[in-house]
Write a protein that holds these residues in place. Structure first.
Motif, PDB file in Angstrom:
ATOM      1  N   THR A 135       0.835  -1.202   0.000  1.00 60.91           N
ATOM      2  CA  THR A 135       0.000   0.000   0.000  1.00 60.91           C
ATOM      3  C   THR A 135       0.869   1.252   0.000  1.00 60.91           C
ATOM      4  OG1 THR A 135      -1.792  -1.148   1.131  1.00 60.91           O
ATOM      5  CG2 THR A 135      -1.798   1.258   1.271  1.00 60.91           C
ATOM      6  N   ARG A 136       1.877   1.289   0.860  1.00 59.53           N
ATOM      7  CA  ARG A 136       2.751   2.461   0.934  1.00 59.53           C
ATOM      8  C   ARG A 136       3.513   2.665  -0.373  1.00 59.53           C
ATOM      9  NH1 ARG A 136       7.782   2.808   2.029  1.00 59.53           N
ATOM     10  NH2 ARG A 136       7.997   0.934   3.287  1.00 59.53           N
ATOM     11  N   MET A 137       4.015   1.574  -0.951  1.00 58.12           N
ATOM     12  CA  MET A 137       4.733   1.679  -2.220  1.00 58.12           C
ATOM     13  C   MET A 137       3.811   2.216  -3.325  1.00 58.12           C
ATOM     14  SD  MET A 137       6.952  -1.848  -1.937  1.00 58.12           S
ATOM     15  CE  MET A 137       7.592  -1.832  -3.599  1.00 58.12           C
ATOM     16  N   ALA A 138       2.564   1.764  -3.340  1.00 61.47           N
ATOM     17  CA  ALA A 138       1.609   2.227  -4.351  1.00 61.47           C
ATOM     18  C   ALA A 138       1.357   3.729  -4.196  1.00 61.47           C
ATOM     19  CB  ALA A 138       0.303   1.441  -4.245  1.00 61.47           C
ATOM     20  N   TYR A 139       1.185   4.187  -2.973  1.00 59.54           N
ATOM     21  CA  TYR A 139       0.997   5.626  -2.749  1.00 59.54           C
ATOM     22  C   TYR A 139       2.223   6.407  -3.198  1.00 59.54           C
ATOM     23  CZ  TYR A 139      -3.493   5.594  -0.338  1.00 59.54           C
ATOM     24  OH  TYR A 139      -4.835   5.492  -0.054  1.00 59.54           O
ATOM     25  N   GLU A 140       3.421   5.901  -2.916  1.00 60.51           N
ATOM     26  CA  GLU A 140       4.653   6.574  -3.345  1.00 60.51           C
ATOM     27  C   GLU A 140       4.734   6.638  -4.872  1.00 60.51           C
ATOM     28  OE1 GLU A 140       8.009   4.623  -1.531  1.00 60.51           O
ATOM     29  OE2 GLU A 140       7.385   5.188   0.479  1.00 60.51           O
ATOM     30  N   MET A 141       4.368   5.544  -5.526  1.00 61.57           N
ATOM     31  CA  MET A 141       4.374   5.527  -6.997  1.00 61.57           C
ATOM     32  C   MET A 141       3.418   6.570  -7.554  1.00 61.57           C
ATOM     33  SD  MET A 141       4.482   1.551  -8.059  1.00 61.57           S
ATOM     34  CE  MET A 141       5.688   0.492  -7.310  1.00 61.57           C
ATOM     35  N   TYR A 142       2.242   6.652  -6.961  1.00 64.36           N
ATOM     36  CA  TYR A 142       1.266   7.628  -7.420  1.00 64.36           C
ATOM     37  C   TYR A 142       1.785   9.048  -7.188  1.00 64.36           C
ATOM     38  CZ  TYR A 142      -3.046  10.298  -7.872  1.00 64.36           C
ATOM     39  OH  TYR A 142      -3.986  11.231  -8.239  1.00 64.36           O
ATOM     40  N   GLU A 143       2.372   9.299  -6.001  1.00 58.01           N
ATOM     41  CA  GLU A 143       2.909  10.628  -5.704  1.00 58.01           C
ATOM     42  C   GLU A 143       4.004  11.026  -6.695  1.00 58.01           C
ATOM     43  OE1 GLU A 143       4.203  10.622  -1.625  1.00 58.01           O
ATOM     44  OE2 GLU A 143       2.183  10.193  -0.904  1.00 58.01           O
ATOM     45  N   GLN A 144       4.873  10.074  -7.046  1.00 61.28           N
ATOM     46  CA  GLN A 144       5.969  10.368  -7.974  1.00 61.28           C
ATOM     47  C   GLN A 144       5.485  10.529  -9.417  1.00 61.28           C
ATOM     48  OE1 GLN A 144       9.379  10.745  -7.407  1.00 61.28           O
ATOM     49  NE2 GLN A 144       8.853  10.775  -5.252  1.00 61.28           N
ATOM     50  N   ASN A 145       4.332   9.975  -9.717  1.00 65.30           N
ATOM     51  CA  ASN A 145       3.854   9.944 -11.108  1.00 65.30           C
ATOM     52  C   ASN A 145       2.428  10.460 -11.257  1.00 65.30           C
ATOM     53  OD1 ASN A 145       6.192   8.452 -12.447  1.00 65.30           O
ATOM     54  ND2 ASN A 145       5.692   7.084 -10.747  1.00 65.30           N
ATOM     55  N   PHE A 146       2.011  11.379 -10.383  1.00 65.21           N
ATOM     56  CA  PHE A 146       0.623  11.832 -10.395  1.00 65.21           C
ATOM     57  C   PHE A 146       0.256  12.572 -11.678  1.00 65.21           C
ATOM     58  CE2 PHE A 146       2.885  15.452  -8.730  1.00 65.21           C
ATOM     59  CZ  PHE A 146       2.213  16.553  -9.238  1.00 65.21           C
ATOM     60  N   GLU A 147       1.240  13.080 -12.407  1.00 69.94           N
ATOM     61  CA  GLU A 147       0.945  13.793 -13.655  1.00 69.94           C
ATOM     62  C   GLU A 147       0.766  12.837 -14.839  1.00 69.94           C
ATOM     63  OE1 GLU A 147       4.302  16.423 -13.746  1.00 69.94           O
ATOM     64  OE2 GLU A 147       3.215  17.996 -12.678  1.00 69.94           O
ATOM     65  N   GLU A 148       1.082  11.581 -14.645  1.00 71.18           N
ATOM     66  CA  GLU A 148       0.946  10.585 -15.714  1.00 71.18           C
ATOM     67  C   GLU A 148      -0.497  10.091 -15.784  1.00 71.18           C
ATOM     68  OE1 GLU A 148       3.525   9.862 -17.728  1.00 71.18           O
ATOM     69  OE2 GLU A 148       4.728  11.239 -16.527  1.00 71.18           O
ATOM     70  N   ARG A 149      -0.880   9.629 -16.947  1.00 65.11           N
ATOM     71  CA  ARG A 149      -2.194   9.000 -17.090  1.00 65.11           C
ATOM     72  C   ARG A 149      -2.074   7.485 -16.946  1.00 65.11           C
ATOM     73  NH1 ARG A 149      -3.367  11.381 -22.221  1.00 65.11           N
ATOM     74  NH2 ARG A 149      -4.582   9.543 -22.729  1.00 65.11           N
ATOM     75  N   GLU A 150      -0.842   6.994 -17.160  1.00 66.79           N
ATOM     76  CA  GLU A 150      -0.645   5.546 -17.239  1.00 66.79           C
ATOM     77  C   GLU A 150       0.732   5.176 -16.694  1.00 66.79           C
ATOM     78  OE1 GLU A 150      -0.342   2.487 -20.984  1.00 66.79           O
ATOM     79  OE2 GLU A 150      -1.397   4.372 -21.240  1.00 66.79           O
ATOM     80  N   LEU A 151       0.804   4.024 -16.061  1.00 61.31           N
ATOM     81  CA  LEU A 151       2.075   3.445 -15.604  1.00 61.31           C
ATOM     82  C   LEU A 151       2.170   2.027 -16.154  1.00 61.31           C
ATOM     83  CD1 LEU A 151       2.601   4.056 -11.766  1.00 61.31           C
ATOM     84  CD2 LEU A 151       3.836   5.087 -13.636  1.00 61.31           C
TER      85      LEU A 151
END
Length: 171
Positions: free
Chosen positions: A22-38
């Motif tokens: 869960t924490r890793m997912a939140y970090e990924m989102y924070e680092q890539n919040f401007e992206e539409r896709e990962l």
């Protein structure tokens, strides 16, 4: 292996692993919040299972569209066979790719997987690992780490991500 057989060597239980994911997912989102896709590229076998769990969590907490990619390579002799990305039709051009593996030890596996991604022109490549053991032989560092653990070279970390058991052990 039964859950009791390595109980004294348990380093992460199911609840702790879920919390790390869960924490890793939140970090990924924070680092890539401007992206539409990962694109989460999981190294077969446990890295891919971890990537699936991260994808589920990312899609639950963010508007990001997550594509899963399975990475297969020979971990002991990576030059003997090509790195295989499945499915083969995912376009990585200009996309953020997160390479996911369960344990980061020397960085060798991750270093060899980069050869498969760089010709496809990703926007950036990040690394996510559940357990980082800190024995770098290759210049690979995790962008997202669930758990940092100093170990000896003789010790092994075994991550189990199965339906009936989710845990990490120091062996």
């Amino acid at each position: 292996m039964t859950p009791q057989s390595h109980q004294q060597n348990l380093i992460l239980d199911q609840g702790q692993i879920e919390q790390k994911i869960t924490r890793m997912a939140y970090e990924m989102y924070e680092q890539n919040f401007e992206e539409r896709e990962l694109v989460l590229a999981g190294i077969y076998q446990n890295g891919y299972t971890l990537a699936q769990r991260l994808a589920q969590k990312l899609e639950a907490i963010s508007p990001l569209k997550v594509q899963l990619l399975q990475v297969q390579l020979n971990k002991t002799t990576p030059l003997e066979a090509p790195v295989i990305l499945t499915p083969t039709d995912i376009n990585l051009d200009g996309k953020v790719v997160v390479v996911v593996d369960d344990v980061l030890n020397t960085g060798k596996t991750l270093a060899y997987t980069l050869n498969a991604f760089l010709p496809k022109n990703p926007k950036k490549v990040e690394i996510a690992t559940l357990v980082d053991r800190h024995h770098p032989l290759y210049p690979m560092a995790a962008t997202y780490t669930g758990y940092s653990l100093a170990t000896t070279l003789r010790e092994r970390v075994e991550v189990v991500l199965e339906e009936n058991e989710v845990a990490a052990y120091l062996l």
